[in-house]
Design a protein around this motif. Structure first.
Motif, PDB file in Angstrom:
ATOM      1  N   MET A 178     -40.547 -39.530  36.408  1.00 25.88           N
ATOM      2  CA  MET A 178     -41.255 -38.289  36.696  1.00 25.88           C
ATOM      3  C   MET A 178     -40.316 -37.135  37.049  1.00 25.88           C
ATOM      4  O   MET A 178     -40.517 -36.015  36.608  1.00 25.88           O
ATOM      5  CB  MET A 178     -42.253 -38.505  37.838  1.00 25.88           C
ATOM      6  CG  MET A 178     -43.368 -39.486  37.499  1.00 25.88           C
ATOM      7  SD  MET A 178     -44.278 -39.092  35.967  1.00 25.88           S
ATOM      8  CE  MET A 178     -44.907 -37.454  36.313  1.00 25.88           C
ATOM      9  N   LEU A 179     -39.291 -37.398  37.834  1.00 23.17           N
ATOM     10  CA  LEU A 179     -38.356 -36.347  38.262  1.00 23.17           C
ATOM     11  C   LEU A 179     -37.412 -35.915  37.148  1.00 23.17           C
ATOM     12  O   LEU A 179     -36.860 -34.821  37.203  1.00 23.17           O
ATOM     13  CB  LEU A 179     -37.483 -36.858  39.414  1.00 23.17           C
ATOM     14  CG  LEU A 179     -38.114 -37.043  40.778  1.00 23.17           C
ATOM     15  CD1 LEU A 179     -37.160 -37.779  41.702  1.00 23.17           C
ATOM     16  CD2 LEU A 179     -38.486 -35.692  41.365  1.00 23.17           C
ATOM     17  N   GLY A 180     -37.204 -36.794  36.165  1.00 20.92           N
ATOM     18  CA  GLY A 180     -36.118 -36.556  35.224  1.00 20.92           C
ATOM     19  C   GLY A 180     -34.819 -36.740  36.009  1.00 20.92           C
ATOM     20  O   GLY A 180     -34.671 -37.710  36.749  1.00 20.92           O
ATOM     21  N   PHE A 181     -33.906 -35.787  35.891  1.00 23.98           N
ATOM     22  CA  PHE A 181     -32.656 -35.802  36.655  1.00 23.98           C
ATOM     23  C   PHE A 181     -32.666 -34.546  37.517  1.00 23.98           C
ATOM     24  O   PHE A 181     -32.557 -33.435  37.005  1.00 23.98           O
ATOM     25  CB  PHE A 181     -31.456 -35.814  35.699  1.00 23.98           C
ATOM     26  CG  PHE A 181     -30.124 -35.948  36.385  1.00 23.98           C
ATOM     27  CD1 PHE A 181     -29.623 -37.205  36.716  1.00 23.98           C
ATOM     28  CD2 PHE A 181     -29.371 -34.820  36.711  1.00 23.98           C
ATOM     29  CE1 PHE A 181     -28.390 -37.334  37.351  1.00 23.98           C
ATOM     30  CE2 PHE A 181     -28.134 -34.940  37.342  1.00 23.98           C
ATOM     31  CZ  PHE A 181     -27.653 -36.198  37.661  1.00 23.98           C
ATOM     32  N   THR A 182     -32.824 -34.718  38.825  1.00 22.20           N
ATOM     33  CA  THR A 182     -32.983 -33.581  39.737  1.00 22.20           C
ATOM     34  C   THR A 182     -31.843 -33.534  40.748  1.00 22.20           C
ATOM     35  O   THR A 182     -31.700 -34.452  41.565  1.00 22.20           O
ATOM     36  CB  THR A 182     -34.337 -33.674  40.487  1.00 22.20           C
ATOM     37  OG1 THR A 182     -35.396 -33.686  39.524  1.00 22.20           O
ATOM     38  CG2 THR A 182     -34.530 -32.500  41.426  1.00 22.20           C
ATOM     39  N   ILE A 183     -31.036 -32.479  40.681  1.00 24.50           N
ATOM     40  CA  ILE A 183     -29.959 -32.284  41.659  1.00 24.50           C
ATOM     41  C   ILE A 183     -30.577 -31.763  42.952  1.00 24.50           C
ATOM     42  O   ILE A 183     -31.394 -30.838  42.930  1.00 24.50           O
ATOM     43  CB  ILE A 183     -28.896 -31.297  41.119  1.00 24.50           C
ATOM     44  CG1 ILE A 183     -28.230 -31.883  39.863  1.00 24.50           C
ATOM     45  CG2 ILE A 183     -27.848 -30.983  42.176  1.00 24.50           C
ATOM     46  CD1 ILE A 183     -27.333 -30.934  39.104  1.00 24.50           C
ATOM     47  N   LEU A 184     -30.215 -32.407  44.069  1.00 25.59           N
ATOM     48  CA  LEU A 184     -30.747 -32.010  45.373  1.00 25.59           C
ATOM     49  C   LEU A 184     -29.815 -30.975  46.004  1.00 25.59           C
ATOM     50  O   LEU A 184     -28.667 -31.275  46.304  1.00 25.59           O
ATOM     51  CB  LEU A 184     -30.874 -33.229  46.288  1.00 25.59           C
ATOM     52  CG  LEU A 184     -31.755 -34.374  45.771  1.00 25.59           C
ATOM     53  CD1 LEU A 184     -31.749 -35.517  46.763  1.00 25.59           C
ATOM     54  CD2 LEU A 184     -33.183 -33.907  45.515  1.00 25.59           C
ATOM     55  N   ASN A 185     -30.316 -29.780  46.189  1.00 25.02           N
ATOM     56  CA  ASN A 185     -29.532 -28.712  46.828  1.00 25.02           C
ATOM     57  C   ASN A 185     -29.803 -28.726  48.330  1.00 25.02           C
ATOM     58  O   ASN A 185     -30.905 -29.021  48.763  1.00 25.02           O
ATOM     59  CB  ASN A 185     -29.873 -27.359  46.223  1.00 25.02           C
ATOM     60  CG  ASN A 185     -29.476 -27.289  44.766  1.00 25.02           C
ATOM     61  OD1 ASN A 185     -28.330 -27.594  44.415  1.00 25.02           O
ATOM     62  ND2 ASN A 185     -30.399 -26.918  43.887  1.00 25.02           N
ATOM     63  N   ASN A 186     -28.792 -28.396  49.102  1.00 25.50           N
ATOM     64  CA  ASN A 186     -28.912 -28.355  50.575  1.00 25.50           C
ATOM     65  C   ASN A 186     -29.438 -29.669  51.147  1.00 25.50           C
ATOM     66  O   ASN A 186     -30.264 -29.673  52.071  1.00 25.50           O
ATOM     67  CB  ASN A 186     -29.832 -27.196  51.012  1.00 25.50           C
ATOM     68  CG  ASN A 186     -29.374 -25.882  50.447  1.00 25.50           C
ATOM     69  OD1 ASN A 186     -28.182 -25.571  50.480  1.00 25.50           O
ATOM     70  ND2 ASN A 186     -30.292 -25.100  49.909  1.00 25.50           N
ATOM     71  N   ILE A 187     -28.985 -30.765  50.592  1.00 20.85           N
ATOM     72  CA  ILE A 187     -29.424 -32.080  51.062  1.00 20.85           C
ATOM     73  C   ILE A 187     -28.565 -32.534  52.254  1.00 20.85           C
ATOM     74  O   ILE A 187     -27.372 -32.281  52.281  1.00 20.85           O
ATOM     75  CB  ILE A 187     -29.377 -33.138  49.926  1.00 20.85           C
ATOM     76  CG1 ILE A 187     -30.027 -34.444  50.338  1.00 20.85           C
ATOM     77  CG2 ILE A 187     -27.955 -33.380  49.439  1.00 20.85           C
ATOM     78  CD1 ILE A 187     -31.510 -34.404  50.430  1.00 20.85           C
ATOM     79  N   LYS A 188     -29.217 -33.175  53.201  1.00 20.66           N
ATOM     80  CA  LYS A 188     -28.508 -33.725  54.350  1.00 20.66           C
ATOM     81  C   LYS A 188     -28.595 -35.235  54.270  1.00 20.66           C
ATOM     82  O   LYS A 188     -29.691 -35.780  54.102  1.00 20.66           O
ATOM     83  CB  LYS A 188     -29.176 -33.211  55.636  1.00 20.66           C
ATOM     84  CG  LYS A 188     -28.401 -33.490  56.885  1.00 20.66           C
ATOM     85  CD  LYS A 188     -29.079 -32.783  58.055  1.00 20.66           C
ATOM     86  CE  LYS A 188     -28.322 -33.050  59.334  1.00 20.66           C
ATOM     87  NZ  LYS A 188     -28.989 -32.464  60.490  1.00 20.66           N
ATOM     88  N   ILE A 189     -27.441 -35.928  54.316  1.00 14.84           N
ATOM     89  CA  ILE A 189     -27.426 -37.390  54.282  1.00 14.84           C
ATOM     90  C   ILE A 189     -27.076 -37.917  55.654  1.00 14.84           C
ATOM     91  O   ILE A 189     -26.004 -37.636  56.183  1.00 14.84           O
ATOM     92  CB  ILE A 189     -26.461 -37.932  53.201  1.00 14.84           C
ATOM     93  CG1 ILE A 189     -26.893 -37.460  51.813  1.00 14.84           C
ATOM     94  CG2 ILE A 189     -26.407 -39.456  53.240  1.00 14.84           C
ATOM     95  CD1 ILE A 189     -26.025 -37.922  50.665  1.00 14.84           C
ATOM     96  N   LEU A 190     -28.003 -38.668  56.238  1.00 13.54           N
ATOM     97  CA  LEU A 190     -27.821 -39.253  57.575  1.00 13.54           C
ATOM     98  C   LEU A 190     -27.336 -40.678  57.447  1.00 13.54           C
ATOM     99  O   LEU A 190     -27.634 -41.363  56.467  1.00 13.54           O
ATOM    100  CB  LEU A 190     -29.148 -39.237  58.342  1.00 13.54           C
ATOM    101  CG  LEU A 190     -29.952 -37.924  58.338  1.00 13.54           C
ATOM    102  CD1 LEU A 190     -31.332 -38.148  58.926  1.00 13.54           C
ATOM    103  CD2 LEU A 190     -29.203 -36.857  59.122  1.00 13.54           C
ATOM    104  N   LYS A 191     -26.611 -41.144  58.457  1.00 14.08           N
ATOM    105  CA  LYS A 191     -26.177 -42.541  58.502  1.00 14.08           C
ATOM    106  C   LYS A 191     -26.997 -43.279  59.556  1.00 14.08           C
ATOM    107  O   LYS A 191     -27.394 -42.689  60.553  1.00 14.08           O
ATOM    108  CB  LYS A 191     -24.685 -42.630  58.852  1.00 14.08           C
ATOM    109  CG  LYS A 191     -23.759 -41.904  57.878  1.00 14.08           C
ATOM    110  CD  LYS A 191     -23.521 -42.689  56.614  1.00 14.08           C
ATOM    111  CE  LYS A 191     -22.745 -41.914  55.561  1.00 14.08           C
ATOM    112  NZ  LYS A 191     -21.364 -41.688  55.864  1.00 14.08           N
ATOM    113  N   SER A 192     -27.223 -44.554  59.350  1.00 13.66           N
ATOM    114  CA  SER A 192     -27.976 -45.358  60.326  1.00 13.66           C
ATOM    115  C   SER A 192     -27.165 -45.545  61.591  1.00 13.66           C
ATOM    116  O   SER A 192     -25.962 -45.665  61.549  1.00 13.66           O
ATOM    117  CB  SER A 192     -28.300 -46.724  59.745  1.00 13.66           C
ATOM    118  OG  SER A 192     -29.354 -46.591  58.829  1.00 13.66           O
TER     119      SER A 192
END
Length: 196
Positions: free
Chosen positions: A182-196
């Motif tokens: 459904m998304l195709g290929f979607t680049i995430l802008n301003n994404i924040k990646i958290l660590k456990s």
């Protein structure tokens, strides 16, 4: 048949057409052969037509035969935060029962979605395959949770390269993208990646 035996195929339907049907057909055939030792084909090209030309998520529930087909209007989920979460789950076939994935997501309410880490390596999010840009090329995990159809298509197109991606090396990447039917290929802008 138990509900845990049911499989799911989600196909993008737009303009009255089902997209990347050959990739979905291949996965359906492979799953039925592995789980039910069946070598016949459930012909996805003969699915009922959509109600109109709009964008739909065609949701096919199946096992030995097709159990149901639904056309659901599609709205993408907004993703601003991802969280790396270690988990030993198996989702190599696209089962209709997503309770393991949903439970992980509920346990991590501080993120819009989670990146599942297995044995120190990145796999997928709960809704999509993932890819990272290293400045030269887009790289996707060699061992995903699920071999998605859009992922397979982009590997065939030589757009994606498969590599093991250790979770502790995520900082070396410049961009992150999600991909599914459904998304195709979607680049995430301003994404924040958290660590456990």
């Amino acid at each position: 048949m138990q509900s845990t035996d049911l499989l799911l195929e989600t196909i993008r339907c737009e303009g009255g057409k089902l997209h990347h049907l050959a990739y979905h057909q291949k996965r359906v055939d492979r799953s039925r052969k592995e789980l039910f030792v069946l070598t016949d084909t459930l012909d996805l090209a003969s699915l009922p037509k959509p109600p109109d030309e709009k964008l739909y998520r065609c949701r096919v529930r199946y096992a030995k035969k097709i159990e149901s087909v639904e056309y659901i209007p599609y709205t993408p989920k907004e993703i601003r935060t991802l969280k790396v979460v270690p988990a030993e789950i198996d989702y190599h076939c696209k089962f209709a029962d997503r309770s393991q994935l949903e439970r992980l997501l509920r346990k991590n309410p501080d993120a819009d979605d989670i990146i599942i880490e297995k044995a120190g390596l990145i796999t997928d999010t709960t809704i999509a395959n993932i890819a990272f840009f290293d400045g030269r090329q887009w790289i996707t995990p060699k061992k995903p949770l699920l071999e998605g159809t859009m992922r397979a298509y982009l590997i065939d197109q030589k757009f994606l390269r498969e590599e093991n991606i250790p979770s502790d090396l995520l900082d070396r990447f410049e961009k992150v993208a999600l991909m599914n039917a459904m998304l195709g290929f979607t680049i995430l802008n301003n994404i924040k990646i958290l660590k456990s």
